[in-house]
Enzyme design. Sequence first.
Site, mmCIF file in Angstrom:
data_model
loop_
_atom_site.group_PDB
_atom_site.id
_atom_site.type_symbol
_atom_site.label_atom_id
_atom_site.label_comp_id
_atom_site.label_asym_id
_atom_site.label_seq_id
_atom_site.Cartn_x
_atom_site.Cartn_y
_atom_site.Cartn_z
ATOM 1 N N TYR A 101 0.858 -1.191 0.000
ATOM 2 C CA TYR A 101 0.000 0.000 0.000
ATOM 3 C C TYR A 101 0.891 1.236 0.000
ATOM 4 O O TYR A 101 1.807 1.348 0.816
ATOM 5 C CB TYR A 101 -0.883 -0.003 1.254
ATOM 6 C CG TYR A 101 -1.639 1.294 1.486
ATOM 7 C CD1 TYR A 101 -2.986 1.411 1.154
ATOM 8 C CD2 TYR A 101 -0.996 2.414 2.044
ATOM 9 C CE1 TYR A 101 -3.678 2.594 1.373
ATOM 10 C CE2 TYR A 101 -1.686 3.603 2.249
ATOM 11 C CZ TYR A 101 -3.019 3.686 1.914
ATOM 12 O OH TYR A 101 -3.695 4.860 2.111
ATOM 13 N N GLU A 190 -3.597 7.413 -4.058
ATOM 14 C CA GLU A 190 -3.435 6.168 -3.298
ATOM 15 C C GLU A 190 -3.296 4.992 -4.254
ATOM 16 O O GLU A 190 -4.047 4.888 -5.223
ATOM 17 C CB GLU A 190 -4.659 5.972 -2.395
ATOM 18 C CG GLU A 190 -4.563 4.758 -1.495
ATOM 19 C CD GLU A 190 -5.882 4.486 -0.771
ATOM 20 O OE1 GLU A 190 -6.031 4.941 0.377
ATOM 21 O OE2 GLU A 190 -6.753 3.823 -1.357
#
Length: 380
Positions: A101, A190
């Site tokens: 991530y 993101e």
Amino acid sequence: MDLYEYQGKELFRRFGIPVSDGRLATSPEEARAAAQDLEGQVVVKAQVLTGGRGKAGGIKLADSPDEAEAHAHAILGMDINGHVVRKLWIESASDIEREYYLSLTFDRGEKKPLFMFTKEGGIDIEEVAAERPEALARLHVDPLEGFQPYQARRLIYGAGIDDPEEQKQIARIAEQLYAAFVGTDATLTEINPLIVTPDGQVKALDSKFTVDDNALYKHPDIAEMRDLDAYPPEERAAREKDVTYVKLDGEVGVLGNGAGLVMSTLDVVALAGGRPANFCDLGGGGDAQGVVDALEIIGADPQVKSILFNIFGGITRCDEVARGILQALEQMAIEDPIVVRLDGTNAEEGRQLLRDAAPPNLHVEPTMLDAAKRAVELAA
Ligand code: GDP
Ligand code: MN
């Protein structure tokens, strides 16, 4: 403005961040053609402005064009967290060894961009932050210094990446993500998951991208990415006409000039026992055309039972607003009762204009509270 995954990936691509090849499709036939074109296994991905598509069944692997078509058929029209799927992104499928991530957001408290990186990708980042904070590397970037190589290394070691080939690729991607963030005036970017393939390639498998609305004038190509179909019709009209419009869930449509006055008008409607259906802010101008546009938008909301006009004339002249109201009533059939309170610059001239014309569904009231009470009564 939030971007779809495929649009965010297009921006990633421009800044050099590795993404898979893909095609946009809006029908099962187009999905089939896309799969044929891409060859091999593909992934059919619902394009909606919300997360959790995988869990909701909006992401499916397909081994053949036939299967891609069938998945497209099932996913198009699906409701994911209140968002109807109208578009699909068909992408060459990736083999996944690991899911990480990586995000860059604007930390308003620190007044700096904030990187977050963890090896525990694919899942909710809030969960990682709450349960295993030590697994989450966080790093602020000084906007005047920019993103420095030593910071990329700190981020990578902080998350415990020890493979040198991975380190190199992730450092580059972090640098590219920073360039994309600054270069597009983003407030959030993101990548979840940032994957490592079995042969060691690191790439962005998903994208979440938010661009600051106030900077869109600098990025006409990104501004054009706005999908008007994703908004209700009256919000679409408001954007096109540049009117500030907010949907609420009561029955009184509210029109005022200036944010402060509009907010107080909402309070006064509540005080009078009613609920606002929406509000429009005419802003400082309030010329006749602005009034026509705003009335059109408010009137298009099916929940509206009465309309409350609250104008305090400063720069805005009340006679100009009155002319706008009369012009709007001439141009379109508004059946809802309209209650008007005009005060300030040229208020008497404005009221006189309305009295002279005296349209049947128009009610002029002397004060804000009287007007709100009347509008609430008429909405009942
Ligand atoms: P989200 O659920 O809206 O966050 O959508 P993502 O694009 O992040 O996809 C969710 C999950 O689907 C990923 O974490 C992967 O596990 C899986 N997935 C997506 N694309 C592929 C792919 O190309 N290959 C494989 N094997 N899985 C994928
Ligand atoms: Mn994701």
